[in-house]
Design a protein around this motif. Structure first.
Motif, PDB file in Angstrom:
ATOM      1  N   THR A  68      -3.192 -23.408  18.849  1.00  0.00           N
ATOM      2  CA  THR A  68      -2.788 -24.312  17.771  1.00  0.00           C
ATOM      3  C   THR A  68      -3.713 -24.185  16.563  1.00  0.00           C
ATOM      4  OG1 THR A  68      -1.871 -25.847  19.401  1.00  0.00           O
ATOM      5  CG2 THR A  68      -2.292 -26.738  17.220  1.00  0.00           C
ATOM      6  N   LEU A  69      -4.987 -23.863  16.822  1.00  0.00           N
ATOM      7  CA  LEU A  69      -5.922 -23.661  15.707  1.00  0.00           C
ATOM      8  C   LEU A  69      -5.469 -22.528  14.792  1.00  0.00           C
ATOM      9  CD1 LEU A  69      -9.347 -23.919  17.566  1.00  0.00           C
ATOM     10  CD2 LEU A  69      -8.488 -25.505  15.831  1.00  0.00           C
ATOM     11  N   ALA A  70      -4.839 -21.507  15.382  1.00  0.00           N
ATOM     12  CA  ALA A  70      -4.409 -20.352  14.591  1.00  0.00           C
ATOM     13  C   ALA A  70      -3.242 -20.683  13.682  1.00  0.00           C
ATOM     14  CB  ALA A  70      -4.033 -19.193  15.524  1.00  0.00           C
ATOM     15  N   LYS A 199       1.654 -32.072   9.842  1.00  0.00           N
ATOM     16  CA  LYS A 199       2.403 -33.309   9.984  1.00  0.00           C
ATOM     17  C   LYS A 199       1.506 -34.372  10.642  1.00  0.00           C
ATOM     18  CE  LYS A 199       6.706 -30.756  10.735  1.00  0.00           C
ATOM     19  NZ  LYS A 199       7.816 -30.501  11.689  1.00  0.00           N
ATOM     20  N   ALA A 200       1.971 -35.593  10.516  1.00  0.00           N
ATOM     21  CA  ALA A 200       1.237 -36.680  11.171  1.00  0.00           C
ATOM     22  C   ALA A 200       1.548 -36.648  12.664  1.00  0.00           C
ATOM     23  CB  ALA A 200       1.632 -38.010  10.553  1.00  0.00           C
ATOM     24  N   GLN A 201       1.036 -35.629  13.336  1.00  0.00           N
ATOM     25  CA  GLN A 201       1.277 -35.425  14.757  1.00  0.00           C
ATOM     26  C   GLN A 201      -0.052 -35.421  15.500  1.00  0.00           C
ATOM     27  OE1 GLN A 201       3.512 -31.645  14.700  1.00  0.00           O
ATOM     28  NE2 GLN A 201       5.089 -32.703  15.878  1.00  0.00           N
ATOM     29  N   LYS A 202       0.001 -35.908  16.699  1.00  0.00           N
ATOM     30  CA  LYS A 202      -1.152 -35.732  17.561  1.00  0.00           C
ATOM     31  C   LYS A 202      -1.287 -34.262  17.928  1.00  0.00           C
ATOM     32  CE  LYS A 202      -0.914 -40.334  19.691  1.00  0.00           C
ATOM     33  NZ  LYS A 202      -0.761 -41.078  20.972  1.00  0.00           N
ATOM     34  N   TRP A 203      -2.508 -33.896  18.285  1.00  0.00           N
ATOM     35  CA  TRP A 203      -2.751 -32.508  18.690  1.00  0.00           C
ATOM     36  C   TRP A 203      -1.857 -32.133  19.863  1.00  0.00           C
ATOM     37  CZ3 TRP A 203      -6.352 -29.160  16.433  1.00  0.00           C
ATOM     38  CH2 TRP A 203      -6.529 -27.951  17.102  1.00  0.00           C
ATOM     39  N   SER A 204      -1.702 -33.057  20.803  1.00  0.00           N
ATOM     40  CA  SER A 204      -0.880 -32.779  21.977  1.00  0.00           C
ATOM     41  C   SER A 204       0.565 -32.520  21.596  1.00  0.00           C
ATOM     42  CB  SER A 204      -0.963 -33.942  22.966  1.00  0.00           C
ATOM     43  OG  SER A 204      -0.522 -35.152  22.368  1.00  0.00           O
ATOM     44  N   ALA A 205       1.056 -33.211  20.569  1.00  0.00           N
ATOM     45  CA  ALA A 205       2.436 -32.994  20.124  1.00  0.00           C
ATOM     46  C   ALA A 205       2.598 -31.608  19.519  1.00  0.00           C
ATOM     47  CB  ALA A 205       2.826 -34.063  19.112  1.00  0.00           C
ATOM     48  N   GLN A 206       1.596 -31.148  18.792  1.00  0.00           N
ATOM     49  CA  GLN A 206       1.669 -29.807  18.214  1.00  0.00           C
ATOM     50  C   GLN A 206       1.627 -28.738  19.303  1.00  0.00           C
ATOM     51  OE1 GLN A 206      -1.651 -30.217  15.361  1.00  0.00           O
ATOM     52  NE2 GLN A 206      -0.133 -29.961  13.748  1.00  0.00           N
ATOM     53  N   VAL A 207       0.792 -28.970  20.316  1.00  0.00           N
ATOM     54  CA  VAL A 207       0.740 -28.036  21.437  1.00  0.00           C
ATOM     55  C   VAL A 207       2.097 -27.980  22.138  1.00  0.00           C
ATOM     56  CG1 VAL A 207      -0.295 -27.593  23.698  1.00  0.00           C
ATOM     57  CG2 VAL A 207      -1.741 -28.309  21.775  1.00  0.00           C
ATOM     58  N   ALA A 344       2.221 -17.499  20.707  1.00  0.00           N
ATOM     59  CA  ALA A 344       1.602 -16.278  21.221  1.00  0.00           C
ATOM     60  C   ALA A 344       0.526 -16.600  22.251  1.00  0.00           C
ATOM     61  CB  ALA A 344       1.007 -15.463  20.071  1.00  0.00           C
ATOM     62  N   ALA A 345      -0.271 -17.632  21.981  1.00  0.00           N
ATOM     63  CA  ALA A 345      -1.319 -18.015  22.935  1.00  0.00           C
ATOM     64  C   ALA A 345      -0.714 -18.554  24.233  1.00  0.00           C
ATOM     65  CB  ALA A 345      -2.241 -19.067  22.307  1.00  0.00           C
ATOM     66  N   THR A 346       0.372 -19.307  24.125  1.00  0.00           N
ATOM     67  CA  THR A 346       1.054 -19.800  25.325  1.00  0.00           C
ATOM     68  C   THR A 346       1.602 -18.641  26.147  1.00  0.00           C
ATOM     69  OG1 THR A 346       1.663 -21.862  24.198  1.00  0.00           O
ATOM     70  CG2 THR A 346       2.919 -21.278  26.167  1.00  0.00           C
ATOM     71  N   ALA A 347       2.218 -17.677  25.462  1.00  0.00           N
ATOM     72  CA  ALA A 347       2.731 -16.498  26.166  1.00  0.00           C
ATOM     73  C   ALA A 347       1.601 -15.748  26.855  1.00  0.00           C
ATOM     74  CB  ALA A 347       3.470 -15.585  25.189  1.00  0.00           C
ATOM     75  N   ASN A 348       0.471 -15.603  26.183  1.00  0.00           N
ATOM     76  CA  ASN A 348      -0.669 -14.912  26.795  1.00  0.00           C
ATOM     77  C   ASN A 348      -1.179 -15.658  28.024  1.00  0.00           C
ATOM     78  OD1 ASN A 348      -0.880 -12.624  25.200  1.00  0.00           O
ATOM     79  ND2 ASN A 348      -2.149 -13.622  23.668  1.00  0.00           N
TER      80      ASN A 348
END
Length: 425
Positions: A68-70, A199-207, A344-348
């Motif tokens: 998510t940082l990327a 967006k006004a999203q929690k980090w978990s929501a973005q993940v 991409a990170a999730t796929a990895n």
């Protein structure tokens, strides 16, 4: 269709990127071996030596979070600063001279693993920005070739450097390669759009958003799952290599190095031609053919013949990367740019985590069954994954490759677009 690697390599951005991959991969491969040897020499513990590998690999389980940082920054500056930061992180290793200081090595290796996940995510996202879609298979294949080529020579040279000058020398070498990789990324010219305001999203929501994006694309999801199953089998195969050498071939343990070298050569060769093959067949067909070749190679390792096992190693080396190249090429094409880092990170994570788990499981299973039984079952499992990959709904059909230029804006009016999905550091 012809080999597209020449067209890719005519782009200056690709040349600088692959130069970074080569030096980065060299330092990474040298350090991966030296860390275990260093720990063993200071502590005398085999378990602690094995733990060095775990420290580097464990962060991949957090891939969706780290990726998510990327998606929150421009990818090229992120690559530059992460590489420079890792060069600094390695410097505390210069103070490691006794077993009481070994915790420093483990802490650095953990940060090393986190940075690897972040770098891979940012690089995969940047590739989709600058490399034309029909040449990404060539590009990802060349990246694989560069990585595997470094793995053939770097561990040996790293071991020699460790014997002559100690672990601190290897750490310094690795730090220098991080700096050189950062310089290579600095020289890439690409006009990269700024990330959309968060967006006004929690980090978990973005993940979760990145995970949903991957899960809701059936063809891509099936391809990644086939790769995960194959990498799990690869872990079982890796766990059995010394049993093959000892019980199967009656050779000394050092012969395993020959098998790994032959396997690496197979990976180098397939990396050179993967782009051309991906233009001749859909990604799922390319992946399934590679998995089936890998499955046959795994099964052939039960034959108590050195020539046969060497051929099997080449088959494994050529077959295994196919699904990885196909999956990442599909991820880069099918994922929206603002989600690409975390997808991409999730796929990895899905692709590589099963390998680590299966290595541990395989070591335990070898105490219960013979290596021949384990390999035959593993080969059958890989063949099943290949069939499942073929039965799934296909991804977009291959298209004719355009000229490399003109599709991407670049800074300073210079070269045509092109960059990369990089090696796992």
């Amino acid at each position: 269709m012809g080999w597209g690697g020449g067209r890719v390599l005519r782009d200056r951005n690709v040349v600088f990127y692959l130069s970074g991959v080569v030096v980065s991969g060299f330092g990474s491969s040298a350090m991966s071996l030296a860390a275990g040897v260093w720990t063993k020499s200071l502590t005398g513990s085999d378990s602690l030596a094995a733990l060095t590998t775990f420290c580097v690999w464990a962060p991949i389980l957090l891939g969706p979070v780290i990726g998510t940082l990327a998606d929150r920054a421009r990818r090229r500056p992120l690559l530059i600063w992460t590489n420079l930061g890792m060069a600094m992180v390695l410097l505390p290793l210069l103070a490691v001279h006794s077993s009481d200081q070994i915790w420093i090595l483990f802490a650095v290796l953990t940060v090393y693993g986190i940075s690897s996940v972040l770098l891979d995510a940012a690089e995969a996202a940047l590739v989709a920005t600058v490399v034309p879609e029909t040449l990404r298979g060539d590009f990802n294949g060349l990246r694989m070739t560069a990585n595997e080529g470094m793995k053939l020579v770097a561990p040996l040279l790293g071991a020699l450097l460790f014997v002559q000058f100690g672990g601190t020398a290897v750490a310094l070498l690795d730090a220098v390669t991080f700096v050189l990789a950062a310089m290579a990324f600095t020289l890439i010219r690409v006009s990269e759009p700024a990330p959309r305001p968060a967006k006004a999203q929690k980090w978990s929501a973005q993940v979760a958003e990145g995970i949903r994006c991957l899960r809701h694309q059936p063809a891509l999801w099936r391809l990644v799952l086939a790769g995960a199953a194959t990498m799990g089998v690869a872990g079982l195969n890796g766990a059995s290599v010394y049993a093959v050498v000892d019980a199967g071939l009656h050779r000394p343990p050092a012969f395993a190095g020959v098998l790994y070298a032959v396997q690496g050569i197979g990976s180098v060769v397939i990396g050179l031609f993967s782009g051309a093959l991906l233009r001749r067949m859909p990604e799922r067909g390319f992946a399934a053919a590679g998995i089936m070749l890998f499955a046959l190679g795994v099964a052939l390792r039960v034959v108590p013949s050195a020539p046969v096992v060497l051929i099997a190693s080449a088959m494994i080396g050529a077959g295994l990367p196919c699904v990885l190249i196909a999956a990442m090429t599909a991820v880069q094409r099918e994922t929206p740019g603002d989600l690409l880092g975390r997808v991409a990170a999730t796929a990895n994570t899905l692709l590589f985590a099963p390998n680590a788990v299966a290595l541990v499981a395989g070591a335990g299973l070898l105490a219960l069954v013979g290596h021949d039984v384990l390999l035959l079952v593993a080969g059958a499992a890989a063949a099943t994954a290949a069939i499942g990959c073929l039965l799934g709904s296909g991804t977009r059909a291959p298209a004719a490759a355009p000229a490399l230029g003109g599709s991407v804006r670049v800074e300073d009016g210079g070269a045509e677009g092109s960059e990369t999905a990089h090696d796992s550091r």
